[in-house]
Design an enzyme around this catalytic site. Sequence first.
Site, mmCIF file in Angstrom:
data_model
loop_
_atom_site.group_PDB
_atom_site.id
_atom_site.type_symbol
_atom_site.label_atom_id
_atom_site.label_comp_id
_atom_site.label_asym_id
_atom_site.label_seq_id
_atom_site.Cartn_x
_atom_site.Cartn_y
_atom_site.Cartn_z
ATOM 1 N N GLN A 121 1.106 -6.460 5.569
ATOM 2 C CA GLN A 121 1.512 -6.103 4.226
ATOM 3 C C GLN A 121 2.876 -6.751 3.935
ATOM 4 O OE1 GLN A 121 1.009 -1.928 3.412
ATOM 5 N NE2 GLN A 121 -1.053 -1.842 4.272
ATOM 6 N N TYR A 137 -7.550 -9.365 10.982
ATOM 7 C CA TYR A 137 -6.316 -9.091 11.735
ATOM 8 C C TYR A 137 -6.506 -9.599 13.161
ATOM 9 C CZ TYR A 137 -4.891 -5.869 7.973
ATOM 10 O OH TYR A 137 -4.519 -5.323 6.780
ATOM 11 N N GLU A 168 -6.642 -9.210 3.039
ATOM 12 C CA GLU A 168 -5.811 -8.616 4.104
ATOM 13 C C GLU A 168 -5.911 -9.546 5.303
ATOM 14 O OE1 GLU A 168 -6.098 -4.456 5.182
ATOM 15 O OE2 GLU A 168 -6.710 -3.929 3.134
ATOM 16 N N ASN A 186 -6.746 1.608 2.565
ATOM 17 C CA ASN A 186 -7.463 2.869 2.775
ATOM 18 C C ASN A 186 -6.984 3.953 1.811
ATOM 19 O OD1 ASN A 186 -8.668 1.511 4.886
ATOM 20 N ND2 ASN A 186 -7.474 2.495 6.487
ATOM 21 N N ASN A 203 -12.133 -0.706 -1.357
ATOM 22 C CA ASN A 203 -11.513 -1.294 -0.155
ATOM 23 C C ASN A 203 -12.345 -0.975 1.089
ATOM 24 O OD1 ASN A 203 -9.073 -2.337 1.419
ATOM 25 N ND2 ASN A 203 -9.306 -0.278 2.292
ATOM 26 N N GLU A 204 -12.646 -1.984 1.877
ATOM 27 C CA GLU A 204 -13.289 -1.830 3.195
ATOM 28 C C GLU A 204 -14.358 -0.728 3.200
ATOM 29 O OE1 GLU A 204 -10.300 -1.568 6.326
ATOM 30 O OE2 GLU A 204 -9.751 -3.657 6.036
ATOM 31 N N GLU A 237 0.851 -1.189 0.000
ATOM 32 C CA GLU A 237 0.000 0.000 0.000
ATOM 33 C C GLU A 237 0.886 1.238 0.000
ATOM 34 O OE1 GLU A 237 -3.011 0.050 3.044
ATOM 35 O OE2 GLU A 237 -3.700 2.054 2.482
HETATM 36 O O1 AHR Z 1 -3.238 -2.792 6.097
HETATM 37 C C1 AHR Z 1 -3.477 -1.595 6.770
HETATM 38 C C2 AHR Z 1 -4.897 -1.101 6.611
HETATM 39 O O2 AHR Z 1 -5.766 -2.026 7.203
HETATM 40 C C3 AHR Z 1 -5.421 -0.983 5.196
HETATM 41 O O3 AHR Z 1 -5.112 0.215 4.601
HETATM 42 C C4 AHR Z 1 -6.907 -1.103 5.384
HETATM 43 O O4 AHR Z 1 -7.545 -1.662 4.263
HETATM 44 C C5 AHR Z 1 -7.055 -1.960 6.627
HETATM 45 O O5 AHR Z 1 -7.935 -1.397 7.540
#
Ligand code: AHR
Length: 520
Positions: free
Chosen positions: A352, A242, A290, A72, A170-171, A27
């Site tokens: 990432q 996550y 992710e 993001n 994204n999200e 990113e």
């Molecule tokens: O990977 C970091 C952030 O986590 C990304 O930008 C977003 O998509 C997620 O919330």
Amino acid sequence: MAKAHLRVHPNEIVAPVSERLFGSFVEHMGRAVYTGIFEPGHPTADADGFRGDVLALVRELGATVIRYPGGNFVSGFRWEDSVGPDRPVRLDVAWHSVETNQVGLHEFAAWADTAGVEIMQAVNLGTRGIAEAAALLEYSNHPAGTALSDERRANGRDEPFGITLWCLGNEMDGPWQIGHKTADEYGRLAAETGRVMKWVDPSIELVAAGSSNADMPTFGSWERTVLEHSAEVIDHISLHAYYEETDGDVASFLASGVGLDRYIAAVATIIDEALDAQGLDKSIGISVDEWNVWYQSRFNDVDKPPLFEGEWNRHPRIIEDEYSVTDAVVVGSLLMSLLRNADRVSMANLAQLVNVIAPIRSEPGGPAWRQTTFHPFSLTAAAAHGTVLRSTVESRLVDTPLYGAVDELDAVAVLNDAELVLLLVNRSVDEALQLDVALDGCAARAVSSAVSVHAPAGGSRFSSNTAQNPHTVVPVALASAALAGDTLALELPPLSWSIVRLSVAAPAETTTIDSEGAAA
Ligand code: AHR
């Protein structure tokens, strides 16, 4: 010592392993790009400014497909800024940073070619829409003869980039997202954007944005609504996940893979129901685009206020989590969960790649090194090819506040023509596990390698790798692994992730007999 038993069922195939399960994510945020993969003037940089030391680690990691350029970031991104000779400097509101656009599509694609990875390109559905997404696709993939494709050629790339994978935003379920939308708003936009994109290039695959995590209040209803609008046109729906250790609850943290299994199962059920309800004869894969360990509580409490109140900086240090042995074991087991669900998970991206919650770290003008989490990923990506086999575990149960009682042993088996690969986790924090594995019918011949990631001698489960001490946590040989007949015996150290590779007898050749009875 605690005992556990594993049986591998050679005739019960879960699914082939897609190479796309070993994806990652770059990113434009923090130091992922600038001073991460790209740093002109670094002693290892090539003529285009890309770091050779980082590239070598990316290759060693074994990443196959890389999601780009956000995250993001993409929800405020104007792709036109990142191509051609004029690169405007812009505010990146998502990460309160200054984006120079020095690296853009052409530069990243050239790097991806050198790294041997496929690009997964995200379009901005936060501040932009159908026209801009279709224009980026035409610029990227149309051969020639239109203003946009000829602009690409004039910018130095004659051949199309040929990007197959496209993320529709994204999200978009997250209130933190620029241009956050309701499920209906996003579902309609994703469907209409996807339709036009497939008219521009029917060969592409589209990923709709699912939930940002399983705890979102809209989880479930978001997927149902988005699929109602877009199931006909999309090929994958995403899921982001996550994990972190909170309040010293290491038992739940070590069972994160169980959480991911359940999350995947819930999304799979929603997909099946949506396809059924709409009478659609197609499949939609789950793109776990992710996933990782990320200490978001640290980010929210410590990094975020100064970041969002402070100066607008170029490539500030953001979420550069330093990973421990425990984190490495969890990353290894999350990857095992993805393999175990290979029948539903069509691709996955460790988020990432460099510096930002990443397996690879680098310092400006300095070294690049492997975090603890690098090791289970690279060892799995190098070996886990073929088909996932069903296996059954018998072990003690561990009580976890988040997931209830879970097995102390976590295991996955992958078979190919040359090897049977076992991925194993001992979730006990303080006890080794004596494991025997029944391999009847697997034609296992010998242990070709057995290594484990666990606390180093003199260290602890909190040990990590740093620029000064990059080799504190490395895979070590699992000397106890021994094959006798069809049984493998080994001792798994406390809180460990291990990989055992066994050579197998080559499958019998299939002989074709011609009409006269002779072998062809
Ligand atoms: O990977 C970091 C952030 O986590 C990304 O930008 C977003 O998509 C997620 O919330």
